[in-house]
Design a protein around this motif. Structure first.
Motif, PDB file in Angstrom:
ATOM      1  N   TRP A   1       0.812  -1.251  -0.055  1.00  0.00           N
ATOM      2  CA  TRP A   1      -0.028  -0.004   0.142  1.00  0.00           C
ATOM      3  C   TRP A   1       0.918   1.222   0.020  1.00  0.00           C
ATOM      4  N   GLN A   2       0.294   2.476  -0.396  1.00  0.00           N
ATOM      5  CA  GLN A   2       1.018   3.788  -0.330  1.00  0.00           C
ATOM      6  C   GLN A   2       1.533   4.127   1.085  1.00  0.00           C
ATOM      7  N   ALA A   3       2.613   4.180   1.035  1.00  0.00           N
ATOM      8  CA  ALA A   3       3.387   4.455   2.213  1.00  0.00           C
ATOM      9  C   ALA A   3       4.588   5.017   2.212  1.00  0.00           C
ATOM     10  N   SER A   4       5.305   5.519   3.615  1.00  0.00           N
ATOM     11  CA  SER A   4       6.466   6.603   3.308  1.00  0.00           C
ATOM     12  C   SER A   4       7.890   5.895   2.657  1.00  0.00           C
ATOM     13  N   ASN A   5       7.773   4.400   2.719  1.00  0.00           N
ATOM     14  CA  ASN A   5       8.937   3.836   2.466  1.00  0.00           C
ATOM     15  C   ASN A   5       8.716   2.092   1.894  1.00  0.00           C
ATOM     16  N   PHE A   6       9.756   1.740   1.419  1.00  0.00           N
ATOM     17  CA  PHE A   6       9.399   0.226   0.963  1.00  0.00           C
ATOM     18  C   PHE A   6       9.282  -0.678   2.189  1.00  0.00           C
ATOM     19  N   MET A   7       9.580  -0.209   3.339  1.00  0.00           N
ATOM     20  CA  MET A   7       9.144  -1.300   4.472  1.00  0.00           C
ATOM     21  C   MET A   7       7.579  -0.947   4.936  1.00  0.00           C
ATOM     22  N   GLY A   8       6.974  -0.087   4.215  1.00  0.00           N
ATOM     23  CA  GLY A   8       5.436   0.037   4.497  1.00  0.00           C
ATOM     24  C   GLY A   8       4.965   0.955   5.750  1.00  0.00           C
ATOM     25  N   GLU A   9       6.048   1.496   6.112  1.00  0.00           N
ATOM     26  CA  GLU A   9       5.601   2.607   7.304  1.00  0.00           C
ATOM     27  C   GLU A   9       4.692   3.672   6.923  1.00  0.00           C
ATOM     28  N   ASP A  10       3.905   4.001   7.840  1.00  0.00           N
ATOM     29  CA  ASP A  10       2.794   5.289   7.820  1.00  0.00           C
ATOM     30  C   ASP A  10       2.021   5.050   6.543  1.00  0.00           C
ATOM     31  N   THR A  11       1.438   3.772   6.579  1.00  0.00           N
ATOM     32  CA  THR A  11       0.591   3.294   5.502  1.00  0.00           C
ATOM     33  C   THR A  11      -0.809   4.220   5.240  1.00  0.00           C
ATOM     34  N   GLU A  12      -0.765   4.508   4.222  1.00  0.00           N
ATOM     35  CA  GLU A  12      -1.898   5.681   3.826  1.00  0.00           C
ATOM     36  C   GLU A  12      -3.177   5.087   3.495  1.00  0.00           C
ATOM     37  N   SER A  13      -3.293   3.631   3.140  1.00  0.00           N
ATOM     38  CA  SER A  13      -4.389   3.301   2.724  1.00  0.00           C
ATOM     39  C   SER A  13      -4.377   1.825   2.716  1.00  0.00           C
ATOM     40  N   TYR A  14      -5.703   1.173   2.682  1.00  0.00           N
ATOM     41  CA  TYR A  14      -5.600  -0.302   2.388  1.00  0.00           C
ATOM     42  C   TYR A  14      -6.259  -0.512   0.818  1.00  0.00           C
ATOM     43  N   ILE A  15      -6.381   0.497   0.224  1.00  0.00           N
ATOM     44  CA  ILE A  15      -6.896   0.552  -1.256  1.00  0.00           C
ATOM     45  C   ILE A  15      -5.827   0.798  -2.373  1.00  0.00           C
ATOM     46  N   GLU A  16      -5.241   2.039  -2.146  1.00  0.00           N
ATOM     47  CA  GLU A  16      -4.397   2.586  -2.862  1.00  0.00           C
ATOM     48  C   GLU A  16      -3.146   2.056  -2.780  1.00  0.00           C
ATOM     49  N   VAL A  17      -2.660   1.506  -4.104  1.00  0.00           N
ATOM     50  CA  VAL A  17      -1.365   0.833  -3.943  1.00  0.00           C
ATOM     51  C   VAL A  17      -0.214   1.752  -4.183  1.00  0.00           C
ATOM     52  N   ASN A  18       1.027   1.220  -3.647  1.00  0.00           N
ATOM     53  CA  ASN A  18       2.318   2.194  -3.588  1.00  0.00           C
ATOM     54  C   ASN A  18       2.754   2.177  -5.060  1.00  0.00           C
ATOM     55  N   ASP A  19       2.869   3.346  -5.470  1.00  0.00           N
ATOM     56  CA  ASP A  19       3.124   3.521  -7.030  1.00  0.00           C
ATOM     57  C   ASP A  19       4.331   3.222  -7.233  1.00  0.00           C
ATOM     58  N   HIS A  20       5.179   2.998  -6.367  1.00  0.00           N
ATOM     59  CA  HIS A  20       6.689   2.509  -6.835  1.00  0.00           C
ATOM     60  C   HIS A  20       6.368   1.092  -7.366  1.00  0.00           C
ATOM     61  N   TYR A  21       5.430   0.345  -7.109  1.00  0.00           N
ATOM     62  CA  TYR A  21       5.062  -0.931  -7.463  1.00  0.00           C
ATOM     63  C   TYR A  21       4.357  -1.194  -8.593  1.00  0.00           C
ATOM     64  N   GLY A  22       3.752  -0.252  -9.108  1.00  0.00           N
ATOM     65  CA  GLY A  22       2.690  -0.623 -10.085  1.00  0.00           C
ATOM     66  C   GLY A  22       1.154   0.141  -9.854  1.00  0.00           C
ATOM     67  N   THR A  23       0.198  -0.401 -10.712  1.00  0.00           N
ATOM     68  CA  THR A  23      -0.750   0.073 -10.684  1.00  0.00           C
ATOM     69  C   THR A  23      -1.729  -0.777 -10.072  1.00  0.00           C
ATOM     70  N   GLU A  24      -3.218  -0.549  -9.633  1.00  0.00           N
ATOM     71  CA  GLU A  24      -4.134  -1.279  -9.021  1.00  0.00           C
ATOM     72  C   GLU A  24      -4.171  -2.622 -10.153  1.00  0.00           C
ATOM     73  N   GLU A  25      -4.435  -2.266 -11.290  1.00  0.00           N
ATOM     74  CA  GLU A  25      -4.793  -3.036 -12.356  1.00  0.00           C
ATOM     75  C   GLU A  25      -3.699  -4.333 -12.342  1.00  0.00           C
ATOM     76  N   GLU A  26      -2.278  -3.781 -12.483  1.00  0.00           N
ATOM     77  CA  GLU A  26      -1.238  -4.778 -12.174  1.00  0.00           C
ATOM     78  C   GLU A  26      -1.182  -5.405 -10.815  1.00  0.00           C
ATOM     79  N   LEU A  27      -1.703  -5.061  -9.880  1.00  0.00           N
ATOM     80  CA  LEU A  27      -1.672  -5.840  -8.574  1.00  0.00           C
ATOM     81  C   LEU A  27      -2.906  -6.850  -8.755  1.00  0.00           C
ATOM     82  N   ILE A  28      -4.083  -6.554  -9.375  1.00  0.00           N
ATOM     83  CA  ILE A  28      -5.036  -7.695  -9.383  1.00  0.00           C
ATOM     84  C   ILE A  28      -4.816  -8.615 -10.535  1.00  0.00           C
TER      85      ILE A  28
END
Length: 469
Positions: free
Chosen positions: A87-114
């Motif tokens: 999920w969208q967060a402050s770093n790759f370790m997932g700290e300060d997670t901003e959402s349970y829906i919005e994916v980390n844009d460093h990893y790709g898109t929602e469609e790519e995760l699905i």
């Protein structure tokens, strides 16, 4: 090739067939735990803030990259894959997670995760993601609606917060199709509140597998963490002659317990092995054998198959190198093949037969199968004898499936196991019908026929050379 051969021999010999991961209960799974950012870079489209020289920065791994390398995980025969915090967060370790829906844009898109989750399920892999339930980012919808301390910890965990969180997580499960979730940052949640959260989620998604990263007293977790046991695993296998033993605990273990030598959020054990001047491949083979043959849920951090190293937690989360030597990959695949194909290894009885001076022998057995596992974690050759009565009146033999050792009954009615230093073996107990005379005759006939064939060919060759002179 070796893994495939082992699987074929096992199926043909013992009449067992692999079970679909989703047909297994949670405690029957074997887990591969990875970090998306550090696994594989499949596309450059999302490469931002990437710095391969900074262990705290992003390295470029993404959903496309994981999807491209699913076969790597399949070849090791794991049934469950934890993707970590996506999920969208402050770093790759997932700290300060901003959402349970919005994916980390460093990893790709929602469609790519699905697409990745769908591919995992197509490959019969259970897909799991991390969901932190405390210390969320300021932009998280739950953080906006419920009071926290300055560092983001909930001031009160009440029914309203639990219900709202369950709703948010279930929405993510429905959107992305998660088979399981791992709850993280659970330290400050009391058992009753955590149980309520899990009950609410399972009311909407009753097949959902729930595990936690931290140890908890909540009793409705499907796969549980045991910090003391993980430490004991670590201390037992960090070096030979460790003087530490984990096996006594196995006789009363909750079968839902994760068995781990190190965790993805901890220092790599390979680093400590090297510091102690141990040989990592040998140490890992010893540890992994126990991990997969004991009752519980074997869990392996990505990179273990290449003995990934690192002086700190972040340095130990390197970009996975798929071009390096992978001796441990085949070994993990062999162990997982045995476990996946044997109901007895997954669910059978456990009995400790011998445990002294870093030399351990234990049995996994049921009405259908009997296995003997031998682990010599010392620097000396060890011996242990099993009396004939152990296996009843029938004469049996112990056939090693890892190193092809074979043990038969001696004249004094003992099965003598002799194991070299830092060596392991897994024996399958089967009826000893003596030598297979038809097989021996057939083998001799094939050998004789081959010799005759060579004789005829050479004889004709000499005749042709003589005729052409």
């Amino acid at each position: 090739m070796k893994t495939a051969m082992l699987a074929l021999v096992f199926v043909l010999t013992f009449g067992s067939f692999p079970i679909h991961a989703l047909a297994m209960s949670p405690e029957e799974q074997s887990i591969y735990d990875l970090n998306v950012d550090r696994f594989n870079n499949g596309t450059r489209d999302n490469d931002k803030d990437v710095d391969l020289n900074n262990p705290s920065a992003y390295y470029g791994g993404d959903f496309v990259g994981v999807k491209e390398r699913l076969n790597h995980i399949k070849e090791m025969k794991f049934t469950t894959v934890i993707l970590g915090n996506v999920w969208q967060a402050s770093n790759f370790m997932g700290e300060d997670t901003e959402s349970y829906i919005e994916v980390n844009d460093h990893y790709g898109t929602e469609e790519e995760l699905i697409s990745l989750v769908e591919k995992m399920q197509e490959e019969k892999l259970i897909a799991v993601a991390d969901f932190p339930i405390d210390r969320l980012g300021e932009g998280h919808p739950l953080r906006k609606a419920h009071e926290t301390t300055a560092d983001g910890q909930w001031t009160t965990i009440d029914e309203a917060l639990v219900a709202a969180m369950a709703k948010e997580i279930v929405a993510s499960v429905e959107k992305y199709g998660w088979d399981g979730i791992r709850l993280t940052n659970t330290q400050h949640w009391d058992a009753a509140s955590l149980e309520s959260l899990i009950d609410l989620m399972k009311k909407e998604a009753d097949q959902l597998i729930v595990m936690t990263l931290e140890q908890t007293e909540a009793n409705n977790v499907d796969i549980i963490q045991n910090d003391a046991l993980t430490q004991t695993f670590h201390d037992t296998f960090i070096q030979f002659n460790s003087g530490v033993s984990l096996y006594d605990d196995m006789q009363t273990i909750d079968r839902r317990t994760q068995l781990q030598v190190d965790r993805i959020d901890q220092l790599r054990m390979t680093y400590e092995m090297v510091e102690l001047r141990m040989f990592p491949p040998t140490r890992w083979k010893t540890a992994l054998t126990a991990l997969f043959m004991l009752p519980g849920v074997p869990t392996v951090s990505y990179g273990t198959e290449i003995a990934m190293n690192g002086e700190t937690v972040e340095e130990g989360l390197q970009m996975m190198n798929f071009k390096t030597e992978m001796e441990l990959k085949d070994y993990i695949g062999n162990l997982n093949t045995l476990r996946n194909d044997s109901e007895t290894i997954r669910n059978g009885e456990f009995e400790l037969l011998h445990n002294e001076d870093d030399f351990t022998v234990f049995a996994r057995y049921s009405d259908d199968e009997h296995w003997i596992v031998v682990i010599n974690n010392s620097d000396d050759t060890k011996k242990f004898s099993i009396p004939k009565e152990r296996f009843g009146e029938e004469k049996v033999k112990l056939r090693g499936v890892l190193n092809q050792d074979l043990i038969r009954l001696t004249k004094d009615d003992q099965y003598n196991i002799i194991q070299d230093r830092e060596r392991v073996e897994v024996y399958y107990v089967e009826e000893d019908k003596g030598y297979n005379i038809p097989y021996l005759i057939a083998s001799i006939m094939v050998y004789v026929a081959f010799i005759l064939f060579l004789y005829v060919v050479l004889k004709n060759s000499r005749k042709n050379r003589a005729a052409n002179r």
